[in-house]
Design an enzyme around this catalytic site. Structure first.
Site, PDB file in Angstrom:
ATOM      1  N   GLY A  55       0.835  -1.198   0.000  1.00  0.00           N
ATOM      2  CA  GLY A  55       0.000   0.000   0.000  1.00  0.00           C
ATOM      3  C   GLY A  55       0.866   1.243   0.000  1.00  0.00           C
ATOM      4  O   GLY A  55       0.654   2.166   0.778  1.00  0.00           O
ATOM      5  N   GLU A  82      -2.566   0.838  -8.896  1.00  0.00           N
ATOM      6  CA  GLU A  82      -2.856   2.132  -9.504  1.00  0.00           C
ATOM      7  C   GLU A  82      -3.197   1.979 -10.983  1.00  0.00           C
ATOM      8  O   GLU A  82      -2.786   1.014 -11.633  1.00  0.00           O
ATOM      9  CB  GLU A  82      -1.668   3.079  -9.334  1.00  0.00           C
ATOM     10  CG  GLU A  82      -1.325   3.396  -7.893  1.00  0.00           C
ATOM     11  CD  GLU A  82      -2.403   4.167  -7.153  1.00  0.00           C
ATOM     12  OE1 GLU A  82      -3.306   4.734  -7.825  1.00  0.00           O
ATOM     13  OE2 GLU A  82      -2.368   4.208  -5.908  1.00  0.00           O
ATOM     14  N   ALA A 118      -2.601  -6.623  -4.269  1.00  0.00           N
ATOM     15  CA  ALA A 118      -1.837  -7.108  -3.116  1.00  0.00           C
ATOM     16  C   ALA A 118      -2.518  -8.280  -2.428  1.00  0.00           C
ATOM     17  O   ALA A 118      -1.868  -9.044  -1.711  1.00  0.00           O
ATOM     18  CB  ALA A 118      -1.632  -5.973  -2.110  1.00  0.00           C
ATOM     19  N   VAL A 146      -3.158  -1.113   3.813  1.00  0.00           N
ATOM     20  CA  VAL A 146      -4.078  -1.352   2.705  1.00  0.00           C
ATOM     21  C   VAL A 146      -5.483  -0.914   3.097  1.00  0.00           C
ATOM     22  O   VAL A 146      -6.018  -1.350   4.123  1.00  0.00           O
ATOM     23  CB  VAL A 146      -4.097  -2.837   2.303  1.00  0.00           C
ATOM     24  CG1 VAL A 146      -5.100  -3.079   1.181  1.00  0.00           C
ATOM     25  CG2 VAL A 146      -2.703  -3.289   1.859  1.00  0.00           C
ATOM     26  N   TYR A 235      -6.125   2.964  12.896  1.00  0.00           N
ATOM     27  CA  TYR A 235      -6.644   4.245  13.395  1.00  0.00           C
ATOM     28  C   TYR A 235      -7.722   3.952  14.430  1.00  0.00           C
ATOM     29  O   TYR A 235      -8.472   2.985  14.306  1.00  0.00           O
ATOM     30  CB  TYR A 235      -7.218   5.066  12.235  1.00  0.00           C
ATOM     31  CG  TYR A 235      -7.768   6.419  12.624  1.00  0.00           C
ATOM     32  CD1 TYR A 235      -6.914   7.417  13.106  1.00  0.00           C
ATOM     33  CD2 TYR A 235      -9.114   6.716  12.509  1.00  0.00           C
ATOM     34  CE1 TYR A 235      -7.408   8.675  13.462  1.00  0.00           C
ATOM     35  CE2 TYR A 235      -9.616   7.966  12.854  1.00  0.00           C
ATOM     36  CZ  TYR A 235      -8.756   8.942  13.331  1.00  0.00           C
ATOM     37  OH  TYR A 235      -9.244  10.178  13.693  1.00  0.00           O
ATOM     38  N   TYR A 245     -16.905   4.942  12.936  1.00  0.00           N
ATOM     39  CA  TYR A 245     -15.582   4.381  12.694  1.00  0.00           C
ATOM     40  C   TYR A 245     -15.254   3.279  13.704  1.00  0.00           C
ATOM     41  O   TYR A 245     -15.477   2.102  13.430  1.00  0.00           O
ATOM     42  CB  TYR A 245     -14.493   5.471  12.705  1.00  0.00           C
ATOM     43  CG  TYR A 245     -13.224   4.967  12.061  1.00  0.00           C
ATOM     44  CD1 TYR A 245     -13.019   5.107  10.696  1.00  0.00           C
ATOM     45  CD2 TYR A 245     -12.264   4.289  12.792  1.00  0.00           C
ATOM     46  CE1 TYR A 245     -11.879   4.589  10.083  1.00  0.00           C
ATOM     47  CE2 TYR A 245     -11.131   3.767  12.201  1.00  0.00           C
ATOM     48  CZ  TYR A 245     -10.944   3.918  10.848  1.00  0.00           C
ATOM     49  OH  TYR A 245      -9.818   3.399  10.243  1.00  0.00           O
ATOM     50  N   VAL A 285      -5.976  13.913   6.250  1.00  0.00           N
ATOM     51  CA  VAL A 285      -6.778  13.958   5.034  1.00  0.00           C
ATOM     52  C   VAL A 285      -6.173  12.977   4.043  1.00  0.00           C
ATOM     53  O   VAL A 285      -5.059  13.165   3.559  1.00  0.00           O
ATOM     54  CB  VAL A 285      -6.806  15.372   4.428  1.00  0.00           C
ATOM     55  CG1 VAL A 285      -7.620  15.385   3.127  1.00  0.00           C
ATOM     56  CG2 VAL A 285      -7.396  16.374   5.418  1.00  0.00           C
ATOM     57  N   THR A 286      -6.887  11.893   3.769  1.00  0.00           N
ATOM     58  CA  THR A 286      -6.454  10.901   2.784  1.00  0.00           C
ATOM     59  C   THR A 286      -7.628  10.593   1.867  1.00  0.00           C
ATOM     60  O   THR A 286      -8.783  10.937   2.156  1.00  0.00           O
ATOM     61  CB  THR A 286      -5.977   9.597   3.449  1.00  0.00           C
ATOM     62  OG1 THR A 286      -7.107   8.953   4.063  1.00  0.00           O
ATOM     63  CG2 THR A 286      -4.904   9.867   4.501  1.00  0.00           C
TER      64      THR A 286
END
Length: 406
Positions: A55, A82, A118, A146, A235, A245, A285-286
């Protein structure tokens, strides 16, 4: 050679095209933000630790790759998935990977990037073969980062899909949206509860099954070095976002990831004197985080509270490498996790963010949240809003994958 002017076109937080030069500049800035422990640059990568980052092209995985290269001088392999440039530009991760490879090469780092699934055993075999042929047949570190919408189990052929849902009952939260002119609006949204096999499917994608499979696959090939260490990135987040979450379907999957770490840690200790941990990162921020209801609002308010003291991913992952390599103590919590999120979850910070959250409305959000920063960070994910880039100039879009012919 294909050149054209690329203008940002987006649907909400999702941009249709990416800017190659902007993506390259973002990677360069991240590299420049990392210093080696003695303040100097590393030389040749001969004899450097061999690392695999799964990743490696976005978010914390990208930060792990760049921090490992710039801070530790790792050599090894990055794996990502990608899309190549075609009628549209390539994905941002395509261009970031090309830029990372160029920087690694210019600093004498031997880093190979593989583009593919992956989750597949074919990719695991390709990585194992490359480790055997090019990297002394040994692996010192594996970073697992990932985030994916689906995963096909190589044993059964069953494809699982992850969902963002609450557990037990519907969850209402406030979230931040922007209209076509960029004006912010604070809205209430409701996430439906998980039903059927939603939890099991999400865990099959985002839990620890694939991470454990990677370790088993590489171990069976005799590729784990003595003292091998692996870390999966995770996270926890604020109580403000816990309903969707940490207490939602993704949270169940993350709990499975952490349990997998404990299982792997025991196994690796016996196999190679190694260890496995999860690294709990702070908010950022992703491309993945902006899809979660409430996270955009929370991030804007967090930045409004902390300003420049908010810790970016590249700094967090530099800290992680320092802990993994012994520059700093590992310092695990009671659950065996590395905590890189203490700055975010400090009681005074969360109290201040909660106060802003409770006062946030469409009318007050501009005063409480750093919306300019948030807008810029979202655009930077795709190579836009990067200082020093001429967005009116044509730019080459058909950048080849590292190691392939131009």
């Amino acid at each position: 050679m294909s050149e054209r002017v690329i203008t940002p076109r987006n649907r909400g937080f999702l941009f249709i095209d990416s800017h190659p030069t902007g993506c390259e500049r973002v990677v360069e800035q991240m590299w420049q933000a990392v210093s080696s422990p003695d303040g100097s640059s590393h030389g040749s990568s001969d004899g450097a630790p061999v690392a695999l980052v799964i990743g490696s092209s976005a978010g914390y995985g990208l930060a792990a790759t760049i921090a490992g290269l710039a801070r530790v001088g790792i050599r090894g392999i990055g794996v990502c998935f990608e899309k190549a440039p075609d009628r549209r530009t390539g994905t941002a991760g395509w261009y970031r990977t090309a830029a990372t490879a160029r920087l690694a090469r210019s600093h004498g780092r031997d880093m190979t990037f593989l583009n593919g699934d992956a989750f597949s055993d074919a990719m695991k075999d390709q990585v194992a073969d490359l480790l055997k042929q090019r990297f002394d047949g040994r692996l010192d570190y594996l970073i697992y980062s990932v985030a994916a919408p689906r995963r096909t189990d190589p044993d059964t052929g069953v494809t699982y899909a992850s969902v963002l849902k609450s557990v037990g009952k519907a969850h209402r939260t406030r979230t931040l949206v922007f209209d076509g002119d960029g004006a912010p609006e604070v809205r209430e949204v409701e996430s439906p509860p998980a039903e059927g096999d939603d939890i099991a499917q999400t865990t099959a994608v985002m839990g620890g099954a694939d991470w454990e499979r990677w370790i088993g696959h590489l171990s069976a090939r005799g590729l784990l070095a003595d003292g091998f260490t692996t870390a999966a990135l995770s996270y926890i987040g604020s109580p403000l976002t816990a309903g969707i979450y940490r207490q939602g379907t993704i949270g169940v999957a993350k709990a499975h990831l952490e349990q997998t770490a404990r299982t792997l840690d025991e196994r690796l200790a016996g196999l190679v004197g190694g260890r496995a941990v999860t690294s709990v990162n702070g908010a950022a921020v992703t491309q993945s985080s902006t899809a979660i209801p409430g996270i955009a609002l929370y991030l804007g308010l967090l930045r409004g509270t902390l300003g420049d003291t908010l810790v970016p991913p590249i700094a967090q992952l530099t800290d992680l490498w320092d802990r993994l390599t012994g520059i700093r103590p590992l310092d695990l919590d009671d659950e065996g996790r590395i905590r890189l999120d203490t700055w975010e979850l400090a009681a005074d910070v969360q109290a201040a963010v909660t106060d802003r959250w409770n006062r946030a409305t469409t009318e007050t959000i501009g005063e409480l949240a750093d919306l300019d920063w948030f807008h810029t960070e979202v655009k930077r994910l795709y190579g836009f809003a990067v200082p020093g880039v001429d967005y009116d100039a044509p730019v080459r879009t058909d950048i080849p994958w590292p190691g392939t012919a131009s």
